[in-house]
Design a protein around this motif. Sequence first.
Motif, mmCIF file in Angstrom:
data_model
loop_
_atom_site.group_PDB
_atom_site.id
_atom_site.type_symbol
_atom_site.label_atom_id
_atom_site.label_comp_id
_atom_site.label_asym_id
_atom_site.label_seq_id
_atom_site.Cartn_x
_atom_site.Cartn_y
_atom_site.Cartn_z
ATOM 1 N N UNK A 98 46.193 12.063 26.007
ATOM 2 C CA UNK A 98 45.773 10.939 25.177
ATOM 3 C C UNK A 98 46.080 11.252 23.709
ATOM 4 N N UNK A 99 46.312 10.217 22.903
ATOM 5 C CA UNK A 99 46.500 10.452 21.473
ATOM 6 C C UNK A 99 45.272 11.116 20.862
ATOM 7 N N UNK A 100 45.511 12.080 20.001
ATOM 8 C CA UNK A 100 44.435 12.710 19.252
ATOM 9 C C UNK A 100 44.628 12.370 17.790
ATOM 10 N N UNK A 101 44.939 13.390 16.976
ATOM 11 C CA UNK A 101 45.244 13.125 15.571
ATOM 12 C C UNK A 101 46.577 12.386 15.459
ATOM 13 N N UNK B 124 53.336 10.791 14.568
ATOM 14 C CA UNK B 124 52.807 9.876 13.564
ATOM 15 C C UNK B 124 51.290 9.991 13.570
ATOM 16 N N UNK B 125 50.750 10.612 12.527
ATOM 17 C CA UNK B 125 49.331 10.945 12.489
ATOM 18 C C UNK B 125 48.490 9.752 12.027
ATOM 19 N N UNK B 126 47.285 9.660 12.540
ATOM 20 C CA UNK B 126 46.321 8.676 12.066
ATOM 21 C C UNK B 126 45.644 9.223 10.811
ATOM 22 N N UNK B 127 45.072 8.350 10.028
ATOM 23 C CA UNK B 127 44.264 8.805 8.903
ATOM 24 C C UNK B 127 42.973 9.398 9.456
ATOM 25 N N UNK B 128 42.678 10.639 9.092
ATOM 26 C CA UNK B 128 41.480 11.307 9.604
ATOM 27 C C UNK B 128 41.009 12.326 8.587
#
Length: 554
Positions: A93-96, A112-116
């Motif tokens: 599953x997608x993480x960061x 492609x990273x999420x904002x975290x």
Amino acid sequence: MNKKLLALLLVLAMSITVLAGCSQPAEEPAEEPAEQPGEQPAEEPAGDESVFLWNVGADPKTIDPVLNGASDGGDVINQTFEGLVREKSGEIYPGIAETWDVSEDGMTVTFNLRESNWSDGTPLTANDFVYSWKRGMDPATASEYAWIWEYTNVVGAFDAVNGGSLDDVGVTAVDDLTLEVKLETPTDYIVSLLSFYHFLPTKQEAVEAGADGAWAKDPENAISNGPFKLTSYEIGGGLTLVKNDEYWNAEEVKIDRIEGKFIDEQSTAFQAYQSGELHFLPDVPPAEIPRLMAEDPNFFVFPLLGTYYYNYNMDLELFQDVRVRKALNLAVDRSLITETMASGQIPAAGFVPVGFLDHEGEDFAEKSGTYGIPTDDSQIEEAKALLAEAGYPDGEGFPEFTIMYNTSEGHQQVAELVQEMLKTNLGIETQLENQEWAVFQDTRKEGDYEMARGGWLTDFMDPMGLLAIFTTENAYNDPNYSNARYDELLSTAAKTRGAEHFEALYEAQEILMTELPVMPIYYYTDVMLVSPDLVGWDRSVLGTIDFSTAELVN
């Protein structure tokens, strides 16, 4: 969880690209840090606070993702950190990373990273992954898991492990939210491998606040990015984790607090569970297993892609003769051991367990055969003949040696059975010695033993995850085995796919099982008791526990 018992061969249906989220030497933490981290007493829970009680087991050597090399530390890390991806029940599953793209030639993977944020509220960026990964490769870090970079095929990574330039490593932060990974060869399992704890991000300022991984046990410096964060740690006692409100998926985290206990005595932990002092017990006394399996719907048995074995200290004259090592292997009735353990383990005739499919869809272990190593007592006469050829007819003159294991009722039971079989079948006298986790790992790694228990769970869905530990100078090559052809084959396997990849691995296991620096005993299963009050928990196909979506319903 709605399954009580998984069939042991369920793993045969798993995709070859699925990653195991737990690896490493099974059940092997080590010494405490030189300086004790801040020990803070746990606060009394508020009346409406959800408090989950978990027995971690032995006090982990470290909970620094880059330095950890044990399953118990990995379980804690899986609650406090998150990588690019997260694996649950064999699915990635997608993480960061929200998404990722693989180039047409398979040589570049772009995440492609999420904002975290980190748990301290500061932004997590692609540079944090670059820092943490290069820290793992850097010889100055002395990570026991640095060897795994050879099998990632990341450009320049294994050269860096061996003293090459970190500047030449093919890992780049294109911008704050884009991580580019360059590969030397297409690697099918690369994305799933990156959920393994060695590849999780660490914050540079936190790491530099405490030497040798001590920062990760210090609540003042233990900055993380997972579902939970550390608020207390008492060496030998336990730890407290609380919900991390900065976690990107915090709305799905239902548990407010985890009280983790360090109880490594199985019977003591079992009593605590029975009295309601624990919700989750990752191990139980062997004597209780038959009754629990028959009567308790909250007792679970899962397959594990790992092997329980004994190491021969190959530096000792005692074990230089392969005829001696083979005689000892032939004298052990593995079926009797697994029947006694009664946890569904499979007797091991090779090192790679059942569950790995090769390029033709066949099970690697079944296709490899038994290498003449029996799972019963059918080859005792051959064992006696080999021992006589080596100069020890009926065991006469064979030096008494010590079988060492780390403290556990289960390990003791196996050692006693092996001790009795060697005496009865070969006339060989042995002594047993147990050591606590903290002492045992160092003793074994320093080669200060004669024959010692070992256990290994693969880090990814490929036989390389097991066979690679016996390459020359691997940090987990406890028998100190060395064979140039074996090393060459593992290197070839790391850089090839399909038939060439598996042909190299089949030949490598053939060498290992011909020279026998180890005595495989059985293929692991994972047993645990879980309170019916706990729902929504998960585990990886290789055993790492995940409480990120768990919930207490009573």
